[in-house]
Design a protein around this motif. Sequence first.
Motif, mmCIF file in Angstrom:
data_model
loop_
_atom_site.group_PDB
_atom_site.id
_atom_site.type_symbol
_atom_site.label_atom_id
_atom_site.label_comp_id
_atom_site.label_asym_id
_atom_site.label_seq_id
_atom_site.Cartn_x
_atom_site.Cartn_y
_atom_site.Cartn_z
ATOM 1 N N ILE A 84 0.841 -1.209 0.000
ATOM 2 C CA ILE A 84 0.000 0.000 0.000
ATOM 3 C C ILE A 84 0.876 1.259 0.000
ATOM 4 O O ILE A 84 1.810 1.379 0.805
ATOM 5 N N ASP A 85 0.573 2.181 -0.922
ATOM 6 C CA ASP A 85 1.271 3.468 -0.930
ATOM 7 C C ASP A 85 0.911 4.237 0.342
ATOM 8 O O ASP A 85 -0.266 4.295 0.719
ATOM 9 N N HIS A 86 1.896 4.828 0.983
ATOM 10 C CA HIS A 86 1.631 5.576 2.209
ATOM 11 C C HIS A 86 2.748 6.576 2.470
ATOM 12 O O HIS A 86 3.795 6.532 1.821
ATOM 13 N N GLU A 87 2.510 7.462 3.409
ATOM 14 C CA GLU A 87 3.508 8.452 3.820
ATOM 15 C C GLU A 87 3.885 8.209 5.275
ATOM 16 O O GLU A 87 3.045 7.768 6.071
ATOM 17 N N VAL A 88 5.140 8.504 5.609
ATOM 18 C CA VAL A 88 5.609 8.382 6.998
ATOM 19 C C VAL A 88 5.979 9.769 7.493
ATOM 20 O O VAL A 88 6.793 10.460 6.888
ATOM 21 N N LEU A 89 5.352 10.168 8.582
ATOM 22 C CA LEU A 89 5.569 11.500 9.152
ATOM 23 C C LEU A 89 6.259 11.339 10.504
ATOM 24 O O LEU A 89 5.619 10.996 11.496
ATOM 25 N N ASN A 90 7.581 11.536 10.542
ATOM 26 C CA ASN A 90 8.284 11.318 11.808
ATOM 27 C C ASN A 90 9.395 12.334 12.072
ATOM 28 O O ASN A 90 10.435 12.004 12.642
ATOM 29 N N ASN A 118 -5.938 7.774 1.415
ATOM 30 C CA ASN A 118 -4.517 7.951 1.705
ATOM 31 C C ASN A 118 -4.181 7.415 3.092
ATOM 32 O O ASN A 118 -4.985 7.525 4.023
ATOM 33 N N VAL A 119 -2.992 6.841 3.247
ATOM 34 C CA VAL A 119 -2.541 6.286 4.526
ATOM 35 C C VAL A 119 -1.328 7.079 5.003
ATOM 36 O O VAL A 119 -0.354 7.258 4.261
ATOM 37 N N THR A 120 -1.390 7.562 6.228
ATOM 38 C CA THR A 120 -0.282 8.320 6.824
ATOM 39 C C THR A 120 0.113 7.675 8.144
ATOM 40 O O THR A 120 -0.735 7.481 9.019
ATOM 41 N N ILE A 121 1.390 7.315 8.276
ATOM 42 C CA ILE A 121 1.918 6.759 9.532
ATOM 43 C C ILE A 121 2.686 7.871 10.231
ATOM 44 O O ILE A 121 3.590 8.472 9.644
ATOM 45 N N ALA A 122 2.305 8.184 11.462
ATOM 46 C CA ALA A 122 2.891 9.331 12.155
ATOM 47 C C ALA A 122 3.424 8.959 13.529
ATOM 48 O O ALA A 122 2.866 8.105 14.211
#
Length: 271
Positions: A84-90, A118-122
């Motif tokens: 799955i396409d996603h963004e990582v916000l860290n 949209n999937v965002t991992i924070a």
Amino acid sequence: GTAQTEAEEFAKIYKLEAASIPTNRPVGRLDFTDLVYRTEPEKWDAILDDIKKNSDAGRPVLVGTTSVEKSEFLSRLLKQKYGIDHEVLNAKQHEREAHIVENAGKQHKNNQGQLVGNVTIATNMAGRGTDIKPAPSTFYEVKSRDGDVKLEQRETGTEVVIPADDIQLREAFQVDSGHDVVGGLHVVATERHTSRRIDDQLRGRSGRQGDAGSSRFNVSLGNPLMKMFMPEWATNVLKKAGLEYGEPIESKLVTRQLAGAQRRVVARHLD
């Protein structure tokens, strides 16, 4: 809004009272009971499935982790299992953070041409004071619940039909909640933080201004808070309870005890 959990601290240190101000509009978010898994692998598998289920339904998903290492670990798992396409916000990509947050509540077309959330991992998203505004197309008006459920997508007017026996989609859209508007941002928490305030801030990213939305916290018996409040014999009983792999314990009593453990941690820090 989340200062209430620290009311004792404000009273003792600043001699100030903490008062909750009513929300501008009634809260439309659904806050589900915590899911408790026996092992960490079971918990991570369930989190991956929850992300995919809700993203496939066109709902944006925000995943909260407690450390940079865990956000990167989850990112690898998500790529390996579902791609799955996603963004990582860290806090490692300062110049891209505004762009990531701006798009966190939107949808996109995946490799198969399907419209997904949209999937965002924070990492500790809570403390950023960030407002995630879901796109209008992520909300659906419930038109009929008799047998097959009929939804109408906001903005486009597209009709979505959920078969009566499609449990996955019914859960993703929360059609049995009784709400007339469903969808919106789904928040997935990968564990309980030692501070209830931070958990509440993460949960509050969803359901802005009365929007539809939902949140779910996932915990394993290895979570530090679980170890803190649950005696070893009780943990052993749960491990031998005859649950299938991946089958969670869903209990309001456990959720209340976790909240009690968080209060004890906060009180200890205050002392």
